[in-house]
Design a protein around this motif. Sequence first.
Motif, PDB file in Angstrom:
ATOM      1  N   GLY A 122       1.128  -0.890   0.251  1.00  0.00           N
ATOM      2  CA  GLY A 122      -0.192  -0.153  -0.126  1.00  0.00           C
ATOM      3  C   GLY A 122       0.823   1.044   0.126  1.00  0.00           C
ATOM      4  O   GLY A 122       0.223   1.943   0.228  1.00  0.00           O
ATOM      5  N   ARG A 123       2.273   1.522  -0.359  1.00  0.00           N
ATOM      6  CA  ARG A 123       2.934   2.458  -0.114  1.00  0.00           C
ATOM      7  C   ARG A 123       3.266   2.427  -1.677  1.00  0.00           C
ATOM      8  O   ARG A 123       3.399   1.811  -2.794  1.00  0.00           O
ATOM      9  N   THR A 124       4.263   3.555  -1.764  1.00  0.00           N
ATOM     10  CA  THR A 124       4.714   4.355  -3.392  1.00  0.00           C
ATOM     11  C   THR A 124       5.550   4.997  -3.012  1.00  0.00           C
ATOM     12  O   THR A 124       5.973   5.501  -2.162  1.00  0.00           O
ATOM     13  N   THR A 125       6.663   4.975  -4.366  1.00  0.00           N
ATOM     14  CA  THR A 125       7.666   4.986  -4.476  1.00  0.00           C
ATOM     15  C   THR A 125       7.821   6.197  -5.747  1.00  0.00           C
ATOM     16  O   THR A 125       6.654   5.636  -7.047  1.00  0.00           O
ATOM     17  N   VAL A 126       8.273   7.253  -5.512  1.00  0.00           N
ATOM     18  CA  VAL A 126       8.297   7.809  -7.245  1.00  0.00           C
ATOM     19  C   VAL A 126       8.437   7.220  -7.663  1.00  0.00           C
ATOM     20  O   VAL A 126       9.910   7.085  -7.721  1.00  0.00           O
ATOM     21  N   VAL A 127       8.279   7.744  -9.323  1.00  0.00           N
ATOM     22  CA  VAL A 127       9.254   7.201 -10.229  1.00  0.00           C
ATOM     23  C   VAL A 127       9.403   8.000 -11.585  1.00  0.00           C
ATOM     24  O   VAL A 127      10.212   8.328 -12.223  1.00  0.00           O
ATOM     25  N   ALA A 128       8.319   9.139 -11.111  1.00  0.00           N
ATOM     26  CA  ALA A 128       8.465  10.281 -12.225  1.00  0.00           C
ATOM     27  C   ALA A 128       8.807  11.169 -11.860  1.00  0.00           C
ATOM     28  O   ALA A 128       7.578  11.760 -11.135  1.00  0.00           O
ATOM     29  N   ASP A 129       8.701  12.833 -12.874  1.00  0.00           N
ATOM     30  CA  ASP A 129       8.754  14.034 -11.995  1.00  0.00           C
ATOM     31  C   ASP A 129       7.569  14.458 -12.390  1.00  0.00           C
ATOM     32  O   ASP A 129       6.510  15.405 -12.248  1.00  0.00           O
ATOM     33  N   SER A 130       6.793  13.697 -13.681  1.00  0.00           N
ATOM     34  CA  SER A 130       5.878  14.118 -14.198  1.00  0.00           C
ATOM     35  C   SER A 130       4.834  13.150 -15.242  1.00  0.00           C
ATOM     36  O   SER A 130       6.471  11.968 -15.498  1.00  0.00           O
ATOM     37  N   TYR A 131       4.176  12.656 -16.196  1.00  0.00           N
ATOM     38  CA  TYR A 131       3.451  11.680 -16.632  1.00  0.00           C
ATOM     39  C   TYR A 131       4.807  12.108 -18.243  1.00  0.00           C
ATOM     40  O   TYR A 131       5.695  10.717 -18.472  1.00  0.00           O
ATOM     41  N   GLY A 132       5.207  12.843 -18.563  1.00  0.00           N
ATOM     42  CA  GLY A 132       6.295  13.312 -19.698  1.00  0.00           C
ATOM     43  C   GLY A 132       7.624  12.528 -19.468  1.00  0.00           C
ATOM     44  O   GLY A 132       8.013  12.117 -19.581  1.00  0.00           O
ATOM     45  N   ALA A 133       7.591  12.159 -18.228  1.00  0.00           N
ATOM     46  CA  ALA A 133       9.046  12.477 -18.011  1.00  0.00           C
ATOM     47  C   ALA A 133       8.661  10.934 -17.615  1.00  0.00           C
ATOM     48  O   ALA A 133       9.884  10.061 -17.779  1.00  0.00           O
ATOM     49  N   PHE A 134       8.075  10.713 -17.466  1.00  0.00           N
ATOM     50  CA  PHE A 134       8.061   8.822 -16.579  1.00  0.00           C
ATOM     51  C   PHE A 134       7.783   8.384 -18.424  1.00  0.00           C
ATOM     52  O   PHE A 134       8.646   7.166 -18.182  1.00  0.00           O
ATOM     53  N   LEU A 135       7.201   8.913 -19.423  1.00  0.00           N
ATOM     54  CA  LEU A 135       7.185   8.369 -20.969  1.00  0.00           C
ATOM     55  C   LEU A 135       9.046   7.984 -20.892  1.00  0.00           C
ATOM     56  O   LEU A 135       9.399   7.330 -22.320  1.00  0.00           O
ATOM     57  N   ALA A 136       9.836   9.293 -20.503  1.00  0.00           N
ATOM     58  CA  ALA A 136      10.410   9.367 -21.587  1.00  0.00           C
ATOM     59  C   ALA A 136      12.084   8.268 -20.546  1.00  0.00           C
ATOM     60  O   ALA A 136      13.331   7.393 -20.743  1.00  0.00           O
ATOM     61  N   SER A 137      11.227   8.284 -18.774  1.00  0.00           N
ATOM     62  CA  SER A 137      12.407   6.572 -18.050  1.00  0.00           C
ATOM     63  C   SER A 137      12.607   5.848 -18.743  1.00  0.00           C
ATOM     64  O   SER A 137      11.831   4.959 -19.352  1.00  0.00           O
ATOM     65  N   SER A 138      14.178   5.121 -18.695  1.00  0.00           N
ATOM     66  CA  SER A 138      13.950   3.838 -19.007  1.00  0.00           C
ATOM     67  C   SER A 138      13.739   3.024 -17.658  1.00  0.00           C
ATOM     68  O   SER A 138      13.861   1.673 -18.207  1.00  0.00           O
ATOM     69  N   ASP A 139      13.408   3.701 -16.424  1.00  0.00           N
ATOM     70  CA  ASP A 139      12.874   2.827 -15.927  1.00  0.00           C
ATOM     71  C   ASP A 139      11.666   1.849 -15.538  1.00  0.00           C
ATOM     72  O   ASP A 139      10.653   1.456 -14.891  1.00  0.00           O
ATOM     73  N   ARG A 140      10.784   2.806 -16.368  1.00  0.00           N
ATOM     74  CA  ARG A 140       9.201   1.931 -16.600  1.00  0.00           C
ATOM     75  C   ARG A 140       9.713   1.137 -16.786  1.00  0.00           C
ATOM     76  O   ARG A 140      10.488   0.553 -17.925  1.00  0.00           O
ATOM     77  N   PRO A 141       8.655   0.287 -16.633  1.00  0.00           N
ATOM     78  CA  PRO A 141       8.745  -1.138 -17.685  1.00  0.00           C
ATOM     79  C   PRO A 141       8.083  -0.941 -18.963  1.00  0.00           C
ATOM     80  O   PRO A 141       7.300  -0.384 -19.231  1.00  0.00           O
ATOM     81  N   SER A 142       8.748  -2.375 -19.794  1.00  0.00           N
ATOM     82  CA  SER A 142       8.602  -1.926 -21.578  1.00  0.00           C
ATOM     83  C   SER A 142       8.666  -3.441 -22.021  1.00  0.00           C
ATOM     84  O   SER A 142       8.260  -4.047 -21.121  1.00  0.00           O
TER      85      SER A 142
END
Length: 142
Positions: A122-142
Amino acid sequence: MGQARVIGTTIEAIRSAETALGRTLPGSFVEWLLDHNGKALGALEVFPVFDARDPRKTWESIVRHFEGNWQAWQDNVCTDPAGFSRWLPFAQFGTGDFYCFDYAVLGQAAEPVVVLWSHETGRTTVVADSYGAFLASSDRPS
């Protein structure tokens, strides 16, 4: 003759979803939906906004997930429903974890940051500063 496949969505469909959700979607997510509504990001299921032009592809919309699965998780794991209201799930990974916009924390783009919500803790971890940054991130599942 079959119906042509609809790519993206309309601003009207997005506004309708925002009304149902009771909040404004982040600008970078809106831009993505206008061009890619109903598409996945690799293994990541991104929730579309319902679009009457393509109801089969958009039926499992962000509103349906918010009112269904997300509310069920809230009832099961949350001792503080008010705290849960800060998050809006926009995508689900196959493990049952959700990527959410955290409306309590704005990033540098003045949009909600993206967090990964664990169904186990039930906890959260910040993964990106915005959706745009999330799209550009290599950390998201692909």
